[in-house]
Design a protein around this motif. Sequence first.
Motif, PDB file in Angstrom:
ATOM      1  N   PHE A 168      85.198 -40.320  46.406  1.00  0.00           N
ATOM      2  CA  PHE A 168      84.541 -39.620  47.512  1.00  0.00           C
ATOM      3  C   PHE A 168      83.111 -39.369  47.057  1.00  0.00           C
ATOM      4  CE2 PHE A 168      84.067 -35.480  50.053  1.00  0.00           C
ATOM      5  CZ  PHE A 168      83.617 -36.161  51.173  1.00  0.00           C
ATOM      6  N   CYS A 169      82.195 -40.210  47.502  1.00  0.00           N
ATOM      7  CA  CYS A 169      80.851 -40.277  46.932  1.00  0.00           C
ATOM      8  C   CYS A 169      79.913 -39.253  47.567  1.00  0.00           C
ATOM      9  CB  CYS A 169      80.272 -41.682  47.098  1.00  0.00           C
ATOM     10  SG  CYS A 169      78.676 -41.872  46.313  1.00  0.00           S
ATOM     11  N   ASN A 170      79.337 -38.412  46.714  1.00  0.00           N
ATOM     12  CA  ASN A 170      78.341 -37.428  47.138  1.00  0.00           C
ATOM     13  C   ASN A 170      77.137 -37.445  46.199  1.00  0.00           C
ATOM     14  OD1 ASN A 170      79.767 -35.515  49.339  1.00  0.00           O
ATOM     15  ND2 ASN A 170      81.284 -36.161  47.830  1.00  0.00           N
ATOM     16  N   HIS A 171      76.834 -38.615  45.663  1.00  0.00           N
ATOM     17  CA  HIS A 171      75.674 -38.746  44.787  1.00  0.00           C
ATOM     18  C   HIS A 171      74.387 -38.705  45.618  1.00  0.00           C
ATOM     19  CE1 HIS A 171      77.752 -39.330  41.052  1.00  0.00           C
ATOM     20  NE2 HIS A 171      78.456 -40.341  41.525  1.00  0.00           N
ATOM     21  N   VAL A 172      73.422 -37.905  45.140  1.00  0.00           N
ATOM     22  CA  VAL A 172      72.163 -37.717  45.866  1.00  0.00           C
ATOM     23  C   VAL A 172      70.989 -38.102  44.975  1.00  0.00           C
ATOM     24  CG1 VAL A 172      72.995 -35.983  47.489  1.00  0.00           C
ATOM     25  CG2 VAL A 172      72.252 -35.266  45.218  1.00  0.00           C
ATOM     26  N   LEU A 173      69.812 -38.253  45.594  1.00  0.00           N
ATOM     27  CA  LEU A 173      68.658 -38.833  44.925  1.00  0.00           C
ATOM     28  C   LEU A 173      67.488 -37.849  44.851  1.00  0.00           C
ATOM     29  CD1 LEU A 173      68.795 -42.318  46.691  1.00  0.00           C
ATOM     30  CD2 LEU A 173      69.744 -41.690  44.456  1.00  0.00           C
ATOM     31  N   SER A 293      68.626 -40.352  51.185  1.00  0.00           N
ATOM     32  CA  SER A 293      68.646 -39.424  50.053  1.00  0.00           C
ATOM     33  C   SER A 293      69.965 -39.408  49.311  1.00  0.00           C
ATOM     34  CB  SER A 293      68.352 -38.000  50.555  1.00  0.00           C
ATOM     35  OG  SER A 293      69.391 -37.556  51.431  1.00  0.00           O
ATOM     36  N   ALA A 294      70.890 -40.292  49.664  1.00  0.00           N
ATOM     37  CA  ALA A 294      72.206 -40.288  49.033  1.00  0.00           C
ATOM     38  C   ALA A 294      72.764 -41.714  49.009  1.00  0.00           C
ATOM     39  CB  ALA A 294      73.157 -39.360  49.783  1.00  0.00           C
ATOM     40  N   LEU A 295      73.838 -41.874  48.260  1.00  0.00           N
ATOM     41  CA  LEU A 295      74.422 -43.188  48.052  1.00  0.00           C
ATOM     42  C   LEU A 295      75.814 -43.292  48.656  1.00  0.00           C
ATOM     43  CD1 LEU A 295      73.409 -43.674  44.304  1.00  0.00           C
ATOM     44  CD2 LEU A 295      72.251 -44.607  46.322  1.00  0.00           C
ATOM     45  N   LYS A 296      76.210 -44.519  48.958  1.00  0.00           N
ATOM     46  CA  LYS A 296      77.568 -44.829  49.388  1.00  0.00           C
ATOM     47  C   LYS A 296      77.964 -46.138  48.726  1.00  0.00           C
ATOM     48  CE  LYS A 296      76.064 -47.337  53.516  1.00  0.00           C
ATOM     49  NZ  LYS A 296      76.197 -47.478  54.991  1.00  0.00           N
ATOM     50  N   LEU A 297      79.264 -46.418  48.665  1.00  0.00           N
ATOM     51  CA  LEU A 297      79.712 -47.670  48.068  1.00  0.00           C
ATOM     52  C   LEU A 297      79.376 -48.856  48.976  1.00  0.00           C
ATOM     53  CD1 LEU A 297      81.364 -45.603  46.326  1.00  0.00           C
ATOM     54  CD2 LEU A 297      83.110 -47.381  46.179  1.00  0.00           C
ATOM     55  N   LYS A 298      78.962 -49.952  48.362  1.00  0.00           N
ATOM     56  CA  LYS A 298      78.684 -51.161  49.111  1.00  0.00           C
ATOM     57  C   LYS A 298      79.968 -51.713  49.722  1.00  0.00           C
ATOM     58  CE  LYS A 298      74.566 -52.867  46.711  1.00  0.00           C
ATOM     59  NZ  LYS A 298      73.967 -53.970  45.908  1.00  0.00           N
TER      60      LYS A 298
END
Length: 398
Positions: A168-173, A293-298
């Motif tokens: 569950f991706c919540n990585h931010v930049l 501003s955030a990432l998701k899986l390709k």
Amino acid sequence: MKYIDEFRDGELARKIATRIREEADPARQYHFMEFCGGHTHAISRYGVKDLLPANVIMVHGPGCPVCVLPIGRIDATIDLAMRHKVVLCTYADTMRVPASGGLSLMKAKARGADIRMVYSAADALRIAVEEPGREVVFFAIGFETTTPPTALVVRQAAASGIDNFSVFCNHVLTPSAIAHILESPEVRDLGTVVIDGFVGPAHVSTIIGSQPYEYFAEEYGKPVVIAGFEPLDVIQAILMLVRQVNEGRAEVENEFTRAVTREGNEKAKALVADVFDLRRAFEWRGLGKVPYSALKLKDEWRAFDAERRFDVQERSVADNKACECGAILRGVKRPTDCKVFGTVCTPETPIGSCMVSSEGACAAHYTYGRYSDRTHEESAGEVAAEVGAEVTAEVAAK
């Protein structure tokens, strides 16, 4: 200890502080935002602020990955554990973040949800291997520092044929958040402060390097000094910022040369680029919707995307009205400006995420005694009465 003790020399810190007092123009104010929560804690823990002249003002930024997660994302995580019955693996900092309905991950665990604290993404993958009959979801949070390990476990899961593991991706930049603070009409409407420069994050910069900050120096005329987390790192960075402002310069300088290069970690960046895509927008607590501003899986890694596997729906949830966490993350207010700080809201009974995380500004101020006598002496009952029944009900639910 090498690279630790020599950066905690009190006498040297006082000498640098003297230089700041000598060089800071008494006719003006200097507002510097320390973006990273690690710097906020260093400033509070080591008394850096006490060494600075009154016209050098440090502004807390949104650099705490737990703090910036909106309530809706925490609610979705709890839903994965309680409704979908997954084994939810998470870092300890997220366990007590208040969610809707008086819940948190810790309270959901107390109600029977299988929620486990882990030290790393690799721990979550190990659990999936050990329990092949259970769906295991890793609650991935953090800035660029923690993103490569998440990418790595996704690739390892694919290579090993592990089909009961997802993220569950919540990585931010970081750069996107800085740009949003500087130019966003939404932030201007909500209120922000004048920022003369930035203390650039340390761990993030070891991954992305110093190059991404050059845009802010060139486009907005804002100097950036990347600094380590030790007290001498921080106070030296402040001196470097004061000098840049005085000289009319806006450059990226690297105080943390022992760990940060201009290019950063090329292998880590390539790993992230292989697994993740940019989201068009992502909600941040205090900043609203921040573009790219955030990432998701390709798409090629979609089998490991918990949002797709469990059809997680996006939902926006308003913060508690008594909590000033959003304004603190924008730099508009300080923790001591919040009426519930240190009384109703403490690390034991948090109302907002800024008091929960080990990198939160409120937690830093509370842990190291950075609060006013008025706030410290007010009773929780008096404050609860002032801010209304909403807080009283929430405290009763804890």
